[in-house]
Design an enzyme around this catalytic site. Structure first.
Site, mmCIF file in Angstrom:
data_model
loop_
_atom_site.group_PDB
_atom_site.id
_atom_site.type_symbol
_atom_site.label_atom_id
_atom_site.label_comp_id
_atom_site.label_asym_id
_atom_site.label_seq_id
_atom_site.Cartn_x
_atom_site.Cartn_y
_atom_site.Cartn_z
ATOM 1 N N ASN A 118 3.441 5.435 -7.487
ATOM 2 C CA ASN A 118 4.337 4.667 -6.627
ATOM 3 C C ASN A 118 5.087 3.549 -7.349
ATOM 4 O OD1 ASN A 118 1.611 3.629 -6.670
ATOM 5 N ND2 ASN A 118 2.258 2.112 -5.164
ATOM 6 N N GLY A 135 -5.340 3.295 -7.788
ATOM 7 C CA GLY A 135 -5.270 4.553 -7.060
ATOM 8 C C GLY A 135 -6.096 4.510 -5.800
ATOM 9 N N GLU A 146 -7.797 -1.390 -8.459
ATOM 10 C CA GLU A 146 -7.023 -1.727 -7.270
ATOM 11 C C GLU A 146 -6.929 -0.450 -6.464
ATOM 12 O OE1 GLU A 146 -4.628 -1.543 -4.589
ATOM 13 O OE2 GLU A 146 -3.049 -1.536 -6.105
ATOM 14 N N CYS A 150 0.720 -0.021 -1.938
ATOM 15 C CA CYS A 150 -0.619 -0.523 -1.612
ATOM 16 C C CYS A 150 -0.572 -1.778 -0.744
ATOM 17 C CB CYS A 150 -1.415 -0.782 -2.882
ATOM 18 S SG CYS A 150 -0.624 -1.914 -4.038
#
Length: 483
Positions: A157, A233, A253, A287
């Site tokens: 992303n 991820g 993360e 995220c």
């Protein structure tokens, strides 16, 4: 210069650009058209990269700080001089629009410059050993030294800046690093490697290995010479890595299901604009993306009406057009997953306010209310353009509902009341809270990470450097009559 010409079907292995017979196709999620191919590395490539990185770690540790600073700044300069090329690569291989991609390139440049600045601030301290009786003749200090070889596993992303967030501080701290980028978006990571290669980074310090996770992931994360794993991820993958890794540092993360609270005294129009952007940036594959919005009952109807109206104004389409607001999801498979989650919620009683339609990898910005607790959307990270609005009686209920999920990355609250803002700050179970902003706000210098299922440790250059170095204590015992 075309994307295919940039990479020429090569990966960056211990300072060398190499071919492999097996190839991975890199496709544009907009229409599944082929952009180029990259090597499908095998386990032997990983083992070779680690062996070379042993020497690379020694080379990196011996680099004077001024040389690390110079390399990082030259790499940033290379990217700045070719920023449109980098933005086009991000937009083509991933989900971001060209406008979103340009912002990511600008952040990557900032990340590398911050890394150069923080390289000069890897400081230690003197230690007053005489604080303990009997140690009056001791004096000393501690300093920080590189951890060694770091394995970095990065997502699709933010295919450039999230790689920079691992490579920049690793080099600043004098480490060697091996990057395994997302299989669907490897080109941006390879472009970053190209910038470092041209900036004069010594060979063997950096590798960017393209390959399938089920083939090269385990050899990378389980190898005893890899002293740290930096992973961004999904939570299930993170848990699997933690079980396999062995005795080494782990920084992770792992995403979120981010809440935003809107109180009745908030500036509603500002809250709407911020939360809509936060929900649908990069097609919701973020995220920090806003997934849940808790709105005080007194302003719920007004907020809902304006939120849906603004969402319907979003322009969906070609990522490379300047007026496009949102592009496709990363693959048809991911769009189908989101479609299934939404349909499950609707079957269980949720109300659809807008969206809910899929065309290939494009999933329309979707707004729901009345979401039941027993559906996947209520508990998990959707990682797609879906947001749910909830009416709440007051701040207390909003905080309790926000804390219900097993995630805690960032949150937002909109209010003019400082006391209520500070109550949310103290009680919300998150790694960061944005006041009068959505959860989707970050600068690259701040500590970034979460609690509960959202991860371990912190990124942000200064804070990543602490993770990527270790303190060494030095103590001198002197003759008593010398002090």
């Amino acid at each position: 210069m075309s994307v295919a010409k940039i990479q020429g079907k090569k990966m960056f292995l211990a300072g060398e650009w190499v071919h492999r017979h097996r190839l991975i196709e890199v496709r544009d999620p907009k229409d599944n058209s082929l952009i180029t191919t990259v090597p499908a590395a095998g386990a032997n490539d990983v083992l070779y990269a680690i062996e070379e990185a042993k020497e690379g770690a020694k080379i990196a540790a011996a680099m004077p700080v001024h040389e690390r600073i110079a390399v990082l700044n030259r790499a940033a300069d290379r990217i700045a001089a070719n920023k449109e090329e980098y933005a086009l690569t991000i937009a083509r291989e991933g989900s971001k629009t060209i406008k979103e991609a340009r912002k990511e390139v600008a952040r990557c440049i900032e990340t590398l410059r911050l890394s150069a600045e923080e390289a000069r601030r890897i400081n230690g301290e003197t230690i007053p050993f005489d604080q303990m009786p009997g140690n009056e003749n001791r004096i000393g200090y501690y300093y920080r030294f590189p951890i060694g070889i770091i394995a970095a596993i990065t997502p699709f992303n933010d295919p450039l800046n999230l790689v920079a967030h691992k490579v920049g501080p690793a080099i600043a701290g004098g480490n060697a690093i091996i990057v395994k980028p997302a299989t669907v978006t490897p080109l941006s990571a390879l472009l970053l490697a190209e910038a470092f290669d041209q900036a004069g980074l010594p060979p063997k310090v950096l590798s960017v290995i393209t390959g399938y996770a089920n083939e090269i992931g385990d050899p990378l994360v389980t190898h005893p010479d890899v002293r740290m794993i930096s992973f961004t991820g999904g939570m299930s993958t993170g848990e699997a890595i933690a079980r396999k890794a062995g005795l080494k540092k782990i920084a992770m993360e792992l995403g979120s299901n981010s809440p935003v609270i809107v109180l009745s005294d908030a500036e509603i129009d500002d809250a709407v604009e911020s939360t809509v952007s936060g929900a649908f940036w990069a097609a919701g594959q973020n995220c920090l993306g806003v997934q849940r919005v808790y709105v005080e009952e007194a302003v719920f109807e007004e907020f809902k009406e304006k939120f849906v109206e603004r969402t319907k104004q979003y322009r969906i389409g070609d990522k490379l057009l300047e007026d496009t607001d949102m592009g496709p999801m990363i693959t048809d498979k991911e769009a189908i997953r989101v479609e299934n989650w939404v349909n499950e919620a609707l079957d269980k009683g949720a109300t659809l306010l807008c969206g809910g339609k899929r065309e290939g990898a494009f999933y329309m910005p979707t707004v729901l209310t009345d979401l039941p607790d027993n559906c996947t959307l209520a508990k998990e990270e959707v990682f797609g353009p879906v947001v749910t609005l909830y009416p709440v009686r007051d701040l207390n209920e909003a905080i309790q509902e926000s804390n219900r999920v097993h995630y805690g990355l960032q949150a937002g609250i909109f209010t003019r009341d400082l006391e209520k803002a500070f109550e949310a700050i103290q009680r919300m179970e998150v790694g960061g809270i944005m006041v009068n902003d959505s959860s989707d706000y970050r600068i690259d210098a701040m500590p970034f990470g979460g609690v509960k299922g959202s991860g371990l440790g912190r990124e942000g250059i200064k804070f990543a450097l602490q993770e990527m170095t270790e303190p060494k204590v030095v103590c001198f015992k002197l003759a008593k009559n010398k002090l």
